[in-house]
Write a protein that holds these residues in place. Structure first.
Motif, PDB file in Angstrom:
ATOM      1  N   SER A  29       0.831  -1.194   0.000  1.00 11.05           N
ATOM      2  CA  SER A  29       0.000   0.000   0.000  1.00 11.05           C
ATOM      3  C   SER A  29       0.870   1.250   0.000  1.00 11.05           C
ATOM      4  O   SER A  29       2.067   1.195   0.287  1.00 11.05           O
ATOM      5  N   PHE A  30       0.254   2.369  -0.347  1.00 16.39           N
ATOM      6  CA  PHE A  30       0.941   3.649  -0.325  1.00 16.39           C
ATOM      7  C   PHE A  30      -0.059   4.721   0.101  1.00 16.39           C
ATOM      8  O   PHE A  30      -1.267   4.557  -0.060  1.00 16.39           O
ATOM      9  N   SER A  31       0.444   5.784   0.664  1.00 19.90           N
ATOM     10  CA  SER A  31      -0.406   6.834   1.211  1.00 19.90           C
ATOM     11  C   SER A  31      -0.968   7.729   0.111  1.00 19.90           C
ATOM     12  O   SER A  31      -0.440   7.785  -1.001  1.00 19.90           O
ATOM     13  N   ILE A  53      -8.623  12.390 -10.077  1.00 21.23           N
ATOM     14  CA  ILE A  53      -8.111  11.208 -10.781  1.00 21.23           C
ATOM     15  C   ILE A  53      -8.127   9.994  -9.856  1.00 21.23           C
ATOM     16  O   ILE A  53      -8.549   8.901 -10.251  1.00 21.23           O
ATOM     17  N   ILE A  54      -7.681  10.162  -8.621  1.00 19.21           N
ATOM     18  CA  ILE A  54      -7.677   9.049  -7.668  1.00 19.21           C
ATOM     19  C   ILE A  54      -9.094   8.550  -7.432  1.00 19.21           C
ATOM     20  O   ILE A  54      -9.343   7.339  -7.410  1.00 19.21           O
ATOM     21  N   GLU A  55     -10.045   9.467  -7.282  1.00 20.01           N
ATOM     22  CA  GLU A  55     -11.446   9.084  -7.099  1.00 20.01           C
ATOM     23  C   GLU A  55     -11.950   8.274  -8.297  1.00 20.01           C
ATOM     24  O   GLU A  55     -12.607   7.251  -8.141  1.00 20.01           O
ATOM     25  N   ARG A  56     -11.616   8.711  -9.495  1.00 20.01           N
ATOM     26  CA  ARG A  56     -12.024   7.991 -10.702  1.00 20.01           C
ATOM     27  C   ARG A  56     -11.406   6.595 -10.721  1.00 20.01           C
ATOM     28  O   ARG A  56     -12.072   5.616 -11.048  1.00 20.01           O
ATOM     29  N   LEU A  57     -10.122   6.491 -10.358  1.00 19.34           N
ATOM     30  CA  LEU A  57      -9.456   5.187 -10.343  1.00 19.34           C
ATOM     31  C   LEU A  57     -10.051   4.278  -9.270  1.00 19.34           C
ATOM     32  O   LEU A  57     -10.152   3.062  -9.472  1.00 19.34           O
ATOM     33  N   LEU A  58     -10.444   4.849  -8.137  1.00 20.15           N
ATOM     34  CA  LEU A  58     -11.113   4.065  -7.092  1.00 20.15           C
ATOM     35  C   LEU A  58     -12.472   3.568  -7.588  1.00 20.15           C
ATOM     36  O   LEU A  58     -12.805   2.389  -7.416  1.00 20.15           O
ATOM     37  N   LEU A  59     -13.249   4.462  -8.193  1.00 20.44           N
ATOM     38  CA  LEU A  59     -14.585   4.090  -8.670  1.00 20.44           C
ATOM     39  C   LEU A  59     -14.534   3.041  -9.777  1.00 20.44           C
ATOM     40  O   LEU A  59     -15.423   2.192  -9.869  1.00 20.44           O
ATOM     41  N   ARG A  60     -13.504   3.082 -10.586  1.00 20.95           N
ATOM     42  CA  ARG A  60     -13.366   2.124 -11.690  1.00 20.95           C
ATOM     43  C   ARG A  60     -12.688   0.821 -11.266  1.00 20.95           C
ATOM     44  O   ARG A  60     -12.537  -0.099 -12.065  1.00 20.95           O
ATOM     45  N   GLY A  61     -12.244   0.761  -9.996  1.00 13.45           N
ATOM     46  CA  GLY A  61     -11.654  -0.473  -9.492  1.00 13.45           C
ATOM     47  C   GLY A  61     -10.177  -0.650  -9.798  1.00 13.45           C
ATOM     48  O   GLY A  61      -9.640  -1.737  -9.611  1.00 13.45           O
ATOM     49  N   HIS A  62      -9.508   0.395 -10.261  1.00 16.80           N
ATOM     50  CA  HIS A  62      -8.071   0.290 -10.537  1.00 16.80           C
ATOM     51  C   HIS A  62      -7.254   0.463  -9.258  1.00 16.80           C
ATOM     52  O   HIS A  62      -6.115   0.010  -9.174  1.00 16.80           O
ATOM     53  N   LEU A  63      -7.833   1.169  -8.297  1.00 20.09           N
ATOM     54  CA  LEU A  63      -7.252   1.338  -6.965  1.00 20.09           C
ATOM     55  C   LEU A  63      -8.289   0.899  -5.947  1.00 20.09           C
ATOM     56  O   LEU A  63      -9.487   0.918  -6.227  1.00 20.09           O
ATOM     57  N   TYR A  64      -7.820   0.527  -4.766  1.00 18.02           N
ATOM     58  CA  TYR A  64      -8.726   0.326  -3.650  1.00 18.02           C
ATOM     59  C   TYR A  64      -8.048   0.834  -2.391  1.00 18.02           C
ATOM     60  O   TYR A  64      -6.842   1.059  -2.353  1.00 18.02           O
ATOM     61  N   GLU A  65      -8.861   1.064  -1.360  1.00 23.36           N
ATOM     62  CA  GLU A  65      -8.359   1.651  -0.124  1.00 23.36           C
ATOM     63  C   GLU A  65      -8.487   0.648   1.003  1.00 23.36           C
ATOM     64  O   GLU A  65      -9.510  -0.016   1.155  1.00 23.36           O
ATOM     65  N   VAL A  66      -7.418   0.547   1.804  1.00 23.30           N
ATOM     66  CA  VAL A  66      -7.391  -0.311   2.980  1.00 23.30           C
ATOM     67  C   VAL A  66      -6.786   0.499   4.118  1.00 23.30           C
ATOM     68  O   VAL A  66      -5.632   0.941   4.011  1.00 23.30           O
ATOM     69  N   ASP A  67      -7.567   0.726   5.164  1.00 23.82           N
ATOM     70  CA  ASP A  67      -7.095   1.461   6.337  1.00 23.82           C
ATOM     71  C   ASP A  67      -6.468   2.799   5.971  1.00 23.82           C
ATOM     72  O   ASP A  67      -5.402   3.161   6.481  1.00 23.82           O
TER      73      ASP A  67
END
Length: 75
Positions: A29-31, A53-67
């Motif tokens: 993971s990275f901050s 851009i980060i929000e778009r990548l999260l919504l499209r499933g290219h990124l995800y958030e953990v803790d």
């Protein structure tokens, strides 16, 4: 269209994803701060633009958030 039926990312989002994939720790993971710094340095994006851009990548499933940390999904 992408081969999996999903629409392709806009060029700026794809460039940002490529920059994050190149500079992010592999399988770790990275901050958000690291993502902002990477996108500022590699793509000349301000923090508000990087947020979008980060929000778009999260919504499209290219990124995800953990803790509160970001991770790249497997290609």
């Amino acid at each position: 269209m992408a081969s999996n039926g999903e629409p392709t990312l806009p060029p700026l989002a794809q460039d940002a994803l490529d920059a994050l994939a190149t500079t992010a720790p592999h399988d770790d993971s990275f901050s958000y701060e690291r993502a902002y710094a990477t996108l500022a340095e590699e793509e000349d994006l301000s923090q508000p633009a990087a947020d979008d851009i980060i929000e778009r990548l999260l919504l499209r499933g290219h990124l995800y958030e953990v803790d509160g940390e970001l991770r790249l999904t497997e290609p």
